[in-house]
Design an enzyme around this catalytic site. Structure first.
Site, mmCIF file in Angstrom:
data_model
loop_
_atom_site.group_PDB
_atom_site.id
_atom_site.type_symbol
_atom_site.label_atom_id
_atom_site.label_comp_id
_atom_site.label_asym_id
_atom_site.label_seq_id
_atom_site.Cartn_x
_atom_site.Cartn_y
_atom_site.Cartn_z
ATOM 1 N N ASP A 94 -10.828 99.168 76.911
ATOM 2 C CA ASP A 94 -10.232 99.684 75.684
ATOM 3 C C ASP A 94 -11.119 100.835 75.205
ATOM 4 O O ASP A 94 -12.253 100.990 75.672
ATOM 5 C CB ASP A 94 -10.170 98.572 74.639
ATOM 6 C CG ASP A 94 -9.691 99.064 73.283
ATOM 7 O OD1 ASP A 94 -8.599 99.642 73.205
ATOM 8 O OD2 ASP A 94 -10.450 98.893 72.301
ATOM 9 N N ASP B 68 -11.125 102.596 71.388
ATOM 10 C CA ASP B 68 -11.580 102.578 69.999
ATOM 11 C C ASP B 68 -12.254 101.260 69.641
ATOM 12 O O ASP B 68 -11.649 100.196 69.719
ATOM 13 C CB ASP B 68 -10.392 102.822 69.058
ATOM 14 C CG ASP B 68 -9.749 104.173 69.297
ATOM 15 O OD1 ASP B 68 -10.456 105.181 69.205
ATOM 16 O OD2 ASP B 68 -8.534 104.223 69.600
#
Length: 363
Positions: free
Chosen positions: A13, A15
């Site tokens: 991922d 953020d």
């Protein structure tokens, strides 16, 4: 390692996992709501962490009774986000992990709930990332974003590996659920420490990427530890030193201490008299009656036993030793502290870390 299938690929991922965008943009919604005389509910927004913008904007408009359409909301808030993204920095251990996977030829992909053009914009701002990430997926490239497993299954497909052979690394519960729904192994590195207890669905929960041990998952191990210490990209921040504790000054999200900094670190401190001190720093979270509080302890590695209290200190961390001990008795804590002081002193006097000493700069 959990499960039968061996891990052969990694899905990351972005953020809050690789970039400090979650901390950096935490006040963007607050600033927008202020235009309409509304106040942000941080607890409610924390529960929306990892949800796609398209979904969250509808809920936000409803929850705060905003007199605008979803399209108007996006037009107002996205320029505010883009301005912050320019300041985004890699979280501790992110560059180390990316370069390690690349050098060991382990397939890896980036899968974010942001739309692809925003993901690519963030990647382009980080040195070398465009070269490292050949597979970049946004939620607009699949039918449904996280917590649907679609984006992770698509990432596995593009890497040409079985979903069961993938290791997902996520910071949000939404992403963790998506990874498990895809039948993958999941490492959770919560960007909000207060939510760490909610991640039991993950295979393992870490405080930061520096704690990750690839060999646990059958991947090539890191080979960069030096006599019990790990060289890290310098972390800079400021605080008020008082009686062994450092009270962090509020940063702008780009210059503050990331919440993922946890455990024992070492480096240098510059006090108000421009004295340069070798320090060992420990960071932990103290669970109070209502919320968690970050506790930062500072001790000098050599020289006097205590620095002058009530000093504005500039900190430059250059090494990591490990996480806090799970031992509760004070004798064990003191023993661990003394052991780590020895490691820190040896590291700061060694060639592996002295390159920082000739180029030291503080905020």
């Amino acid at each position: 390692m959990n499960g039968d299938a061996a891990v052969s690929a990694v899905i990351l991922d972005m953020d809050g996992t690789l970039l400090n965008t979650e901390l950096l943009t935490k006040d963007v919604l607050k600033d927008l709501l202020a235009r309409y005389g509304k106040e942000v509910d941080y607890k409610k927004e924390g529960m929306r962490l990892g949800v796609t913008h398209k979904e969250s904007r509808i809920a936000i408009i409803k929850d705060y009774d905003l007199p605008i359409s979803p399209e108007q909301f996006t037009e107002e808030i996205m320029p505010m986000y883009r301005e912050k993204w320019l300041l985004a920095q890699a979280l501790p251990g992110a560059n180390r992990l990316i370069k390690h996977l690349h050098s060991k030829k382990v397939p890896f992909a980036l899968a974010s709930n942001s739309i692809t053009k925003n993901v690519e914009a963030k990647v382009s701002h980080q040195p070398g990332w465009s070269k490292y990430f050949s597979i970049v997926l946004g939620s607009d490239q699949v039918k449904s974003g996280k917590p649907s497993p679609d984006i992770f299954l698509e990432a596995a497909n593009r890497m040409g590996v079985n979903a069961a052979c993938c290791l997902v690394i996520e910071d949000s519960l939404t992403g963790v659920k998506a990874g498990k729904a895809a039948g993958m192994k999941v490492v959770a590195v919560p960007s909000l420490p207060s939510e760490s207890n909610d991640f039991s669905v993950a295979d393992i929960v870490l405080h930061s990427l520096l704690e990750l041990q690839p060999e646990v998952w059958g991947l090539p191990p890191f080979e960069d530890w030096v006599d019990g210490a790990l060289p890290i990209e310098p972390i800079y921040f400021r605080g008020l030193y008082r009686n062994g504790l450092l009270h962090e000054f509020a940063g702008d999200g780009a210059s503050g201490l990331p919440d993922q900094v946890f455990g024992f670190y070492f480096g240098w401190a510059k006090d108000e008299s421009s004295n340069i001190l070798k320090i060992l720093m420990s960071v932990k979270w103290d669970g109070g009656s209502c919320s968690l509080k970050k506790v930062i302890n500072i001790c000098l590695v050599d020289g006097s036993n205590e620095a002058t209290s009530d000093q504005d200190m500039q900190i430059m961390l250059v090494g990591y030793i490990g996480r806090q001990s799970n031992k509760e008795n004070s004798a064990s804590e003191k023993e661990l502290l003394e052991e780590n002081k020895v490691i820190a002193k040896g590291a700061l006097d060694s060639s592996a870390f002295t390159n920082h000493s000739s180029t030291r700069s503080f905020l």
